[in-house]
Design a protein around this motif. Structure first.
Motif, PDB file in Angstrom:
ATOM      1  N   ARG A  56       0.838  -1.210   0.000  1.00 12.97           N
ATOM      2  CA  ARG A  56       0.000   0.000   0.000  1.00 12.97           C
ATOM      3  C   ARG A  56       0.868   1.253   0.000  1.00 12.97           C
ATOM      4  O   ARG A  56       0.852   2.032  -0.939  1.00 12.97           O
ATOM      5  CB  ARG A  56      -0.951  -0.010   1.189  1.00 12.97           C
ATOM      6  N   TYR A  95      -1.555   7.065  -7.754  1.00 14.11           N
ATOM      7  CA  TYR A  95      -2.915   6.854  -7.265  1.00 14.11           C
ATOM      8  C   TYR A  95      -3.227   7.881  -6.175  1.00 14.11           C
ATOM      9  O   TYR A  95      -2.310   8.413  -5.524  1.00 14.11           O
ATOM     10  CB  TYR A  95      -3.049   5.461  -6.636  1.00 14.11           C
ATOM     11  N   ALA A  97      -6.318   8.520  -2.843  1.00 15.26           N
ATOM     12  CA  ALA A  97      -7.418   7.957  -2.069  1.00 15.26           C
ATOM     13  C   ALA A  97      -7.904   9.024  -1.104  1.00 15.26           C
ATOM     14  O   ALA A  97      -7.093   9.660  -0.417  1.00 15.26           O
ATOM     15  CB  ALA A  97      -6.983   6.708  -1.317  1.00 15.26           C
ATOM     16  N   GLY A 110      -5.451   4.193   4.678  1.00 17.85           N
ATOM     17  CA  GLY A 110      -5.628   3.943   3.246  1.00 17.85           C
ATOM     18  C   GLY A 110      -6.161   2.570   2.903  1.00 17.85           C
ATOM     19  O   GLY A 110      -6.055   2.124   1.750  1.00 17.85           O
ATOM     20  N   TRP A 115      -8.705   3.491  -3.695  1.00 17.47           N
ATOM     21  CA  TRP A 115      -7.650   4.097  -4.512  1.00 17.47           C
ATOM     22  C   TRP A 115      -8.076   4.214  -5.970  1.00 17.47           C
ATOM     23  O   TRP A 115      -8.599   3.273  -6.544  1.00 17.47           O
ATOM     24  CB  TRP A 115      -6.372   3.266  -4.422  1.00 17.47           C
ATOM     25  N   TYR A 153      -6.459  13.663   1.244  1.00 16.60           N
ATOM     26  CA  TYR A 153      -6.138  12.527   0.383  1.00 16.60           C
ATOM     27  C   TYR A 153      -4.750  11.992   0.711  1.00 16.60           C
ATOM     28  O   TYR A 153      -3.875  12.725   1.185  1.00 16.60           O
ATOM     29  CB  TYR A 153      -6.120  12.948  -1.093  1.00 16.60           C
ATOM     30  N   ARG A 156      -0.208   8.327  -3.720  1.00 13.76           N
ATOM     31  CA  ARG A 156       0.686   7.159  -3.770  1.00 13.76           C
ATOM     32  C   ARG A 156       1.420   7.123  -5.103  1.00 13.76           C
ATOM     33  O   ARG A 156       0.800   7.124  -6.171  1.00 13.76           O
ATOM     34  CB  ARG A 156      -0.142   5.882  -3.598  1.00 13.76           C
ATOM     35  N   CYS A 177       3.867   7.163  -0.032  1.00 10.41           N
ATOM     36  CA  CYS A 177       2.593   7.872   0.090  1.00 10.41           C
ATOM     37  C   CYS A 177       2.813   9.213   0.785  1.00 10.41           C
ATOM     38  O   CYS A 177       3.487   9.275   1.833  1.00 10.41           O
ATOM     39  CB  CYS A 177       1.584   7.060   0.892  1.00 10.41           C
TER      40      CYS A 177
END
Length: 229
Positions: A56, A95, A97, A110, A115, A153, A156, A177
């Protein structure tokens, strides 16, 4: 340790990389100031198990790792520094999220199918071989979709090195991230949401591939389609 073995070890570490600093608002921030410290912050080594929780955000420890949250505008350019550079051929993806109600970018892990992909850069393909635009880069950047709602947010970055990807588990992923508060924006809800881990399989064609011979005539990056406004 024999000199040849030591040299090989040093060379391997030097060939790896991290994404330690956020690029935002026209400036490069300090390392790990807005980016959660990764497990490879000293070793520079990759994640190879796509089913691992490390896939992740590759975090050294749970939580925000002391990272702060950067305020940026929807539609602006953001990215990461690559330390010391992206030294392997492979695909670059970003990405985002959105933190759920009641949580913030610095309190959320996360998890879940949250995502959405905002950028994907594969190779230039020619009969003589593949070339990868990100190889050698010291910064990698993308644009925050202008239409996403304001809020907190996670951003990533993932660079998937494919020089050893001809067998399952051979692809090397370098991941970080960062924590963002996005201002402005719109009302469009992102689609094609995925979870990490879970979005990829080791046998996905974008992860299990010989990029050298025979020279591929196409490339399909792992994960969902890029979300667009």
């Amino acid at each position: 340790m024999k000199a040849t073995a030591l040299f090989a070890l040093v060379s391997a570490v030097q060939a790896h990389y991290t994404f330690p600093a956020l690029v935002a608002n026209g400036a490069v921030t300090n390392k790990w100031e807005y980016v959660r410290k990764t497990t490879n912050y000293q070793s520079n080594g990759p994640v190879t198990d796509v089913s691992s929780e490390q896939f992740r955000c590759y975090q050294l420890a749970p939580g925000n790792e002391g990272a702060k949250t950067m305020t940026v505008a929807a539609g602006s350019t953001v990215g990461f520094t690559a330390d010391s550079s992206v030294s392997h051929p492979g695909t670059l993806q970003f990405y985002m999220a959105k933190a759920p109600a009641g949580q913030t970018a610095d309190s959320w892990d996360g998890s879940g199918a949250v995502w959405f992909k905002i950028f994907s850069q594969g190779p230039n393909i020619a009969p003589s071989g593949l070339t990868w635009p990100s190889e050698g880069a010291q910064q990698v950047t993308t644009t925050i979709p202008a239409c996403i709602p304001a809020g907190d947010y996670l951003l990533r970055v993932e660079h998937i090195a494919l020089h050893g990807a001809s067998s399952p588990g051979g692809a090397q992923s370098y991941i970080s991230c960062a924590q963002l508060t996005v201002t402005g924006g719109g009302t469009k809800t992102p689609t094609n949401l995925v979870a990490f881990p879970g979005a990829y399989k080791a046998t996905d064609p974008g992860l299990l591939i010989n990029i050298y011979y025979p020279v591929p005539t196409s490339y399909t990056a792992p994960g969902p389609e890029v979300f667009t406004c």
